[in-house]
Design a protein around this motif. Structure first.
Motif, PDB file in Angstrom:
ATOM      1  N   ARG A  82       0.822  -1.209   0.000  1.00 53.85           N
ATOM      2  CA  ARG A  82       0.000   0.000   0.000  1.00 53.85           C
ATOM      3  C   ARG A  82       0.862   1.268   0.000  1.00 53.85           C
ATOM      4  N   VAL A 134      -5.047 -10.175   1.835  1.00 54.73           N
ATOM      5  CA  VAL A 134      -5.315  -9.600   0.508  1.00 54.73           C
ATOM      6  C   VAL A 134      -4.858 -10.552  -0.602  1.00 54.73           C
ATOM      7  N   MET A 161      -7.451 -13.057  -0.979  1.00 58.01           N
ATOM      8  CA  MET A 161      -8.621 -12.428  -1.597  1.00 58.01           C
ATOM      9  C   MET A 161      -8.459 -12.344  -3.109  1.00 58.01           C
ATOM     10  N   VAL A 188      -5.503  -3.350  -0.510  1.00 57.78           N
ATOM     11  CA  VAL A 188      -6.583  -3.830  -1.376  1.00 57.78           C
ATOM     12  C   VAL A 188      -6.678  -2.957  -2.626  1.00 57.78           C
ATOM     13  N   THR A 189      -6.626  -1.652  -2.430  1.00 59.66           N
ATOM     14  CA  THR A 189      -6.734  -0.718  -3.549  1.00 59.66           C
ATOM     15  C   THR A 189      -5.614  -0.930  -4.554  1.00 59.66           C
ATOM     16  N   ILE A 203     -12.113  -0.112  -5.457  1.00 60.04           N
ATOM     17  CA  ILE A 203     -13.011  -0.564  -4.391  1.00 60.04           C
ATOM     18  C   ILE A 203     -14.445  -0.114  -4.676  1.00 60.04           C
ATOM     19  N   VAL A 236     -13.551  -7.589   2.259  1.00 58.33           N
ATOM     20  CA  VAL A 236     -12.816  -8.448   1.324  1.00 58.33           C
ATOM     21  C   VAL A 236     -13.632  -9.584   0.709  1.00 58.33           C
ATOM     22  N   CYS A 238     -13.443 -10.976  -3.015  1.00 57.60           N
ATOM     23  CA  CYS A 238     -12.930 -12.342  -3.167  1.00 57.60           C
ATOM     24  C   CYS A 238     -13.816 -13.144  -4.126  1.00 57.60           C
TER      25      CYS A 238
END
Length: 535
Positions: free
Chosen positions: A231, A333, A336, A377-378, A388, A418, A422
Motif C-alpha cells: 500500500r 489480501v 482475496m 486492497v486498492t 473498491i 474483502v 474475493c
C-alpha cells in the motif's frame, strides 16, 4: 493422422505397399507416391508428409541425393529406406541424413509393419513433446510478469532461495543473486494528513509513481530491483558483486535509499522514509536484511528528525518496538485476489489471533491497520484495472473507520470489505488460470506413470509450488495430489478390466513402486481391492 509418401521406381513395390500394409492400424495414411527422387521432392514439397518411404537407386535422382536436398531445405520428416542394396556406404549416408530405419528388400509384411509401428510411435511422441514444448513457451510468456514478481518477492522469504523454482527461474531471468552482496532498502510514504479529503485510490496511484521512480533509477544503475510493492511500502534489493567490499555494498544501499528518498519527497510531495537493512553476504541472508529494515521503520517515530534510517541510529533504543502486522494483512489480501474464500477466512482468523496476543491494540491502532489494508486492497485491485468503488459504491474511508471500536469490530469490518471482492476475483480468475490448469491436467494424463509432483510441474511452468497449488484447488475443487491419485486409479481400473496384467504390473505402470500401498489407495478410491477385479 500421419501422412506418408512412398517413392520407388518399382511400381510393383509401390502397389504392394499401398494395398497390403494395414496403414490405418498405425494411424498412417498414404497421401502420395513417386517414381524417382525428383518427383519425390515435388510430392514432398506439395504434401508435407510426416513419413517418407524411399528406395535408393532410382532414375533421374536417387534416394540419397533426394534426402540430402530435403535435409538442406530443413525438412525433418521421418524416413524409412527400403532398398535392395546393402552397401555400407549407403547405410553410412543414411545415418548422416537422420534416417529412422534402413530395410533390405525383400522384406516381409510383418517386418515392414513392425518398423511402421515403431516410427508411428516415434512421430506421435515427438509431436506430443513439440506440442508440450510450444504450450510451455506460451505459458511462460503468459506467466512471466507473475513469475518475475514471485522471484523477487520470494527473496525476502527465508528458505526461498533453496527451492527448485528459485534455481530454475533465476537462471532463466538471469537474476541470480549468488556471488553478490545484497542490501534491502524499504521506502515508506504517506499522503500528508493535512489533506481534507482522502480517497483510497490516491495512495495506490502514488505507489505506482514511486515504483516508476525506482524503475527509472534501475534503468541506469545495475543491481537495483523492486522486490515487493504494498500500500505505501516498496521493498528494493540493491545488489553489488561480491568482488567489491562489504562496506562498498553498504554505501551503495545508502546511496540508492537517499536518491529514492529525495526523488519521492521532491517530485511527489509525500512524507517519506527510507530504511537500509544489513548487508547480506549470501542470498540466503536477504530475509535478514529485509527484517532489519522493517525493524528500523518500526522505530521511525522515535527518530522524528530523520528520514534516512540506518542501524547506527537506533543503538541506544534497546526496547523493541511492536510492528504493524503488515505481513499478516498482506496475506489476507493475497488470498482475496486468488478468490479463495476459505483461505481468506483462515488468514483473518490468524490476523485477529495475532492482534489479541500481548498488549491489545488501541482503537487508533486498529483504524491505522484498516487504512493500511484498504491501501493494499486498492493497490491490488489497481493492477487489474479495478477500484473498491466497483464493489462498494458508497465507500468512504472516514465512515469505514467509524465502524471500528475493537478487534471484533475490526474483524467484521474486514470480512465485509474483502469477501465480496474475493467472490468477484474467483469468477475473474477462472479465465486467467484456465490455460495453466488445462496444461497441468494434460501433463498428468500423459505422464501419470512418472514422478509428477507439483514441484516438477511448477518448475516447468515457472511458477511457485504454492501458487500452483492454490489456483489448482481454486479451479478444480480438489488438491493436486488428489487429482493425480484419481487419474492413476482410473487408469489402473481400465488396465485391470482388460485382464492382461497382474496387479504388481499395473502398480508399476501407474507409477507406484510399492504394491501394497497401491492396493490400499485403490481400495480407498474404488471401494474394493485390485485383486477383486483381477480374477
Amino acid at each position: 493422422m500421419i501422412k506418408a509418401v512412398i517413392i520407388d521406381d518399382d511400381m510393383t513395390t509401390v502397389q504392394g505397399l499401398t494395398r497390403s500394409v494395414r496403414w490405418e492400424r498405425f494411424g498412417i495414411r498414404v497421401v502420395g507416391t513417386a517414381m524417382n527422387g525428383k518427383e519425390g521432392l515435388e510430392q514432398i514439397e506439395a504434401l508435407q508428409p510426416d513419413l517418407i518411404l524411399t528406395d535408393i537407386f532410382m532414375p533421374v535422382m536417387n534416394g540419397i541425393d533426394m534426402l540430402k536436398a530435403l535435409r538442406e531445405a530443413g525438412n525433418t520428416a521421418e524416413v524409412i529406406i527400403l532398398s535392395g542394396y546393402e552397401d555400407f556406404k549407403y547405410a553410412q549416408s543414411a545415418v548422416k541424413l537422420r534416417v529412422h530405419d534402413y530395410m533390405s528388400k525383400p522384406a516381409t509384411l510383418d517386418e515392414i509393419e513392425r518398423v511402421l509401428k515403431d516410427v508411428a510411435d516415434h512421430i506421435s511422441k515427438r509431436d506430443s513433446e513439440e506440442k508440450e514444448e510450444k504450450e510451455l513457451r506460451e505459458l511462460l510468456a503468459y506467466n512471466l510478469p507473475t513469475t518475475r514478481r514471485q522471484l523477487l518477492k520470494g527473496l525476502l522469504e527465508p528458505g526461498f532461495c533453496q527451492t527448485g523454482f528459485y534455481r530454475k527461474v533465476s537462471d532463466y531471468l538471469k537474476l541470480d543473486f549468488s556471488g553478490q552482496y545484497v542490501t534491502v532498502v524499504l521506502i515508506e510514504f504517506f499522503i500528508n494528513r493535512e489533506r481534507h479529503t482522502y480517497r483510497p485510490n490516491d495512495l495506490s496511484l502514488f505507489a505506482y509513481a514511486v515504483q516508476n521512480i525506482v524503475d527509472e533509477l534501475a534503468g541506469h544503475r545495475d543491481g537495483v530491483h523492486v522486490a515487493d510493492i504494498q500500500r505505501n511500502l516498496l521493498s528494493v534489493v540493491v545488489a553489488v558483486p561480491s568482488c567489491a567490499s562489504q562496506e562498498r555494498a553498504r554505501r551503495q544501499g545508502i546511496q540508492v535509499a537517499q536518491e529514492l528518498l529525495d526523488h519521492v519527497r521532491d517530485c511527489l510531495k509525500l512524507q517519506v522514509w527510507a530504511a537500509v537493512g544489513s548487508v547480506a553476504q549470501d542470498v540466503r541472508d536477504i530475509p535478514r536484511s529485509y527484517a532489519a529494515a522493517v525493524d528500523l521503520l518500526a522505530r521511525r517515530e522515535r527518530m522524528s528528525d530523520k528520514q534516512l534510517l540506518l542501524k547506527e541510529d537506533v543503538r541506544e533504543l534497546a526496547k523493541p518496538v511492536s510492528r504493524r502486522p503488515i505481513e499478516s494483512y498482506q496475506a489476507v489480501v493475497d488470498a482475496m485476489m486468488l478468490g479463495q474464500e476459505e483461505l481468506v477466512e483462515a488468514r483473518i482468523v490468524e490476523l485477529t489471533c495475532a492482534l489479541r496476543e500481548g498488549d491489545a491494540p488501541s482503537i487508533g491502532d486498529l483504524r491505522e491497520f484498516a487504512i493500511d489494508i484498504v491501501g493494499i486492497v486498492t493497490l491490488a485491485l489497481h493492477e487489474h484495472g479495478l477500484q473498491i468503488e466497483y464493489f462498494r459504491a458508497d465507500f468512504t474511508m472516514y465512515k469505514e473507520l467509524e465502524l471500528i471500536y475493537g478487534i471484533a469490530d475490526f474483524a467484521g469490518w474486514l470480512r465485509d470489505l474483502v469477501f465480496p471482492i474475493c467472490r468477484a476475483m474467483d469468477e475473474r480468475s477462472s479465465q486467467k488460470h484456465r490455460k495453466t490448469i488445462d496444461f497441468i491436467k494434460r501433463y498428468v494424463q500423459q505422464h501419470y506413470a512418472e514422478d509428477v509432483t507439483l514441484d516438477v510441474i511448477a518448475e516447468k511452468v515457472y511458477l511457485t509450488r504454492n501458487y500452483l497449488s492454490q489456483i489448482f484447488k481454486q479451479e478444480t475443487g480438489e488438491n493436486y495430489n488428489s487429482y493425480l491419485t484419481r487419474v492413476r486409479m482410473e487408469k489402473a481400473k481400465e488396465l485391470l478390466l482388460t485382464g492382461n496384467y497382474k496387479v504388481f504390473e499395473i502398480s508399476q505402470i501407474v507409477g507406484y513402486k510399492n504394491n501394497a500401498y497401491f492396493s490400499q489407495l485403490f481400495k480407498k478410491h474404488t471401494g474394493y481391492y485390485p485383486s477383486e477385479l483381477n480374477k
